[in-house]
Motif scaffolding. Sequence first.
Motif, short mmCIF file in Angstrom:
data_model
loop_
_atom_site.label_atom_id
_atom_site.label_comp_id
_atom_site.label_asym_id
_atom_site.label_seq_id
_atom_site.Cartn_x
_atom_site.Cartn_y
_atom_site.Cartn_z
N VAL A 82 48.17 41.85 44.64
CA VAL A 82 48.78 41.66 43.32
C VAL A 82 48.93 43.03 42.66
CG1 VAL A 82 48.56 40.59 41.05
CG2 VAL A 82 47.78 39.37 43.09
N PRO A 83 50.14 43.41 42.25
CA PRO A 83 50.34 44.73 41.63
C PRO A 83 49.92 44.74 40.18
CG PRO A 83 52.39 43.54 41.61
CD PRO A 83 51.39 42.63 42.30
N ARG A 84 49.97 45.91 39.57
CA ARG A 84 49.82 46.00 38.11
C ARG A 84 50.87 45.12 37.46
NH1 ARG A 84 48.70 51.35 34.73
NH2 ARG A 84 46.54 51.70 35.30
N GLY A 85 50.48 44.46 36.39
CA GLY A 85 51.42 43.59 35.70
C GLY A 85 51.64 42.28 36.41
N ASN A 103 43.66 38.63 39.67
CA ASN A 103 44.14 39.38 38.52
C ASN A 103 44.97 40.59 38.95
OD1 ASN A 103 44.51 39.97 35.83
ND2 ASN A 103 42.35 40.17 35.34
N SER A 104 45.48 41.31 37.97
CA SER A 104 46.34 42.47 38.21
C SER A 104 45.64 43.52 39.07
CB SER A 104 46.75 43.12 36.88
OG SER A 104 47.46 42.21 36.08
N GLU A 105 46.42 44.20 39.88
CA GLU A 105 45.94 45.33 40.68
C GLU A 105 44.74 44.91 41.55
OE1 GLU A 105 46.40 49.97 39.54
OE2 GLU A 105 44.85 48.90 38.43
N SER A 106 44.87 43.74 42.21
CA SER A 106 43.78 43.20 43.00
C SER A 106 44.27 42.77 44.38
CB SER A 106 43.13 42.01 42.28
OG SER A 106 42.64 42.40 41.01
N TYR A 107 43.30 42.53 45.26
CA TYR A 107 43.60 42.24 46.66
C TYR A 107 42.56 41.28 47.21
CZ TYR A 107 43.09 43.23 51.71
OH TYR A 107 42.92 43.14 53.07
N ILE A 108 43.01 40.29 48.00
CA ILE A 108 42.07 39.44 48.73
C ILE A 108 42.53 39.28 50.18
CG2 ILE A 108 41.31 38.16 46.69
CD1 ILE A 108 43.05 35.82 47.62
N ARG A 109 41.57 39.20 51.08
CA ARG A 109 41.83 38.93 52.49
C ARG A 109 40.98 37.72 52.87
NH1 ARG A 109 39.54 40.77 57.62
NH2 ARG A 109 41.17 40.83 59.22
N PHE A 110 41.55 36.77 53.62
CA PHE A 110 40.85 35.51 53.88
C PHE A 110 41.38 34.87 55.16
CE2 PHE A 110 44.48 35.05 51.10
CZ PHE A 110 45.21 34.02 51.67
N VAL A 135 37.39 41.05 48.84
CA VAL A 135 37.99 41.18 47.51
C VAL A 135 37.94 42.62 47.04
CG1 VAL A 135 37.63 40.64 45.06
CG2 VAL A 135 37.53 38.81 46.76
N SER A 136 39.03 43.07 46.41
CA SER A 136 39.05 44.31 45.65
C SER A 136 39.79 44.02 44.35
CB SER A 136 39.76 45.42 46.42
OG SER A 136 39.85 46.60 45.64
N GLY A 137 39.27 44.51 43.23
CA GLY A 137 39.89 44.18 41.95
C GLY A 137 39.14 43.05 41.28
N GLU A 138 39.86 42.14 40.61
CA GLU A 138 39.21 41.07 39.85
C GLU A 138 39.73 39.71 40.28
OE1 GLU A 138 37.68 40.22 35.34
OE2 GLU A 138 39.63 41.22 35.55
N GLY A 148 28.70 26.18 46.06
CA GLY A 148 29.78 25.62 45.25
C GLY A 148 29.55 26.01 43.82
N THR A 149 30.50 26.71 43.21
CA THR A 149 30.22 27.29 41.89
C THR A 149 31.50 27.85 41.29
OG1 THR A 149 28.78 28.83 40.72
CG2 THR A 149 29.70 29.58 42.78
N GLN A 150 31.39 28.32 40.03
CA GLN A 150 32.48 29.02 39.35
C GLN A 150 31.95 30.37 38.89
OE1 GLN A 150 34.42 26.78 36.24
NE2 GLN A 150 34.15 24.84 37.31
N PHE A 151 32.65 31.42 39.27
CA PHE A 151 32.18 32.75 38.88
C PHE A 151 33.33 33.75 38.93
CE2 PHE A 151 31.82 32.50 43.40
CZ PHE A 151 31.96 33.77 43.92
N ASN A 152 33.10 34.89 38.30
CA ASN A 152 34.10 35.95 38.22
C ASN A 152 33.54 37.21 38.89
OD1 ASN A 152 36.80 36.57 36.64
ND2 ASN A 152 35.55 38.41 36.42
N VAL A 153 34.40 37.89 39.64
CA VAL A 153 34.02 39.15 40.26
C VAL A 153 35.01 40.22 39.81
CG1 VAL A 153 33.70 40.42 42.42
CG2 VAL A 153 33.06 38.00 42.29
N ARG A 154 34.49 41.33 39.31
CA ARG A 154 35.33 42.47 38.92
C ARG A 154 34.83 43.67 39.70
NH1 ARG A 154 38.77 43.81 34.60
NH2 ARG A 154 38.88 46.05 34.22
N ALA A 155 35.66 44.13 40.65
CA ALA A 155 35.25 45.20 41.54
C ALA A 155 36.42 46.14 41.79
CB ALA A 155 34.73 44.63 42.86
N TYR A 156 36.86 46.81 40.75
CA TYR A 156 37.96 47.76 40.88
C TYR A 156 37.42 49.08 41.43
CZ TYR A 156 41.25 44.84 38.28
OH TYR A 156 42.08 43.82 37.88
N PRO A 157 38.11 49.66 42.40
CA PRO A 157 37.64 50.94 42.98
C PRO A 157 37.53 52.08 41.97
CG PRO A 157 39.34 49.94 44.35
CD PRO A 157 39.31 49.16 43.08
#
Length: 386
Positions: free
Chosen positions: A179-182, A198-205, A218-221, A247-256
């Motif tokens: 996902v790019p900025r914006g 979220n913006s400026e983020s990446y997932i691999r799965f 995950v990288s980003g949010e 099983g849960t709900q949570f947020n991860v913010r890990a911007y480089p």
Amino acid sequence: MSEENLKIADILFAYIKGTISECELEELTKWVEAAEEHRELFQQIVTSVSYQDKEAVYRRFDSYYDFDRLRGAIRGRKRGMWKYVAAAAVIALPLLVSLLLQIRQEGIFPEERMREISLLPGKSMATLTLSDGSSKLLSPENFDLMDGSKRIVNDPGGLSYQVEDTSECMETAYNEITVPRGGEYKVTLDDGTRIWVNSESYIRFPVVFHGDERRIWVSGEVFLEVTKDSERPFVVNTEKLDIKVLGTQFNVRAYPDEKCIQTTLVEGCVRVDNSLGEVAVLAPSEQLLYNAQNGKHEVREVDTELYVSWKDGVYVFVSQRLEDIMLLISKWYDVDVFYQNSTVKDIIFSGRLKRYENAETLLKVFERLGGVRFSIQGKTVIVEDE
């Protein structure tokens, strides 16, 4: 305290807590504009985190409502001090749009302050990379595609993986979403887990989860609603942390480009393992802050809304530094931020910003109350002291 003063104190408390109505905000604005002493009293009360309690607001308001003493104190200070004093702006943008237009028509804001500030919000967009290395741009338009024998469906609700017979999919194939900025995007994995990216983020799965765990990178949010599976824990891997859940709900913010990684738990339970082998178990409303520079972490109790409301279309700021607020704005509105004076970075604001609204109204309120000015040059927001 007089009845009039008590009324203003009640409105001030509603302002601090973010529950102020349109009529109350209009009355407060007129009161602040009526006299320099009012503005001085206003900034003294709203800039301190100590006044989240109504009785404390009453006491402070009453003790400082001696305008003769205030005038003497103000004359003894340099006028420029206001530039560097924090100011809060707790607003609800849907109400303020019409109100601020009215204020402008009535001449409360000088015309030269209403410069054009255009910050258009981001939108749903991303790039999907399939297991064969090919890519497809994503938008809310409907389409189906195949990755081998796996059916992937895209619609306005996001991307979803629909694999009815996993026996035909024993190989481990991976997809990636960037996902790019914006931008932002929603993904539903084959086990039903939902992810807001979220913006400026990446997932691999994996296209299909196999084995005794469900692991993604995950990288980003991201915000995750993980489908419960007692036999296969779900693992979110960042560069420095492994976050394991059932099983849960949570947020991860890990911007480089940020020194701290945040894991914020809304519901359920998560175990966090860091690169030094240290383990922490979080309960709901707890957040783990991991310092990527020294490998240390701390667990604290937080208001989760401040960290997860973005996925519901709202940014909530409570006593946050302007630099931190503008960092969020820069990613979502796809702009760069340039500070003419580094001192303004530490001004403290509170506020609410609807994620899909133009940020113009929020910045103009910050200008009026915070001793800071914003201007736009191309894709750059220039921030300077007033």
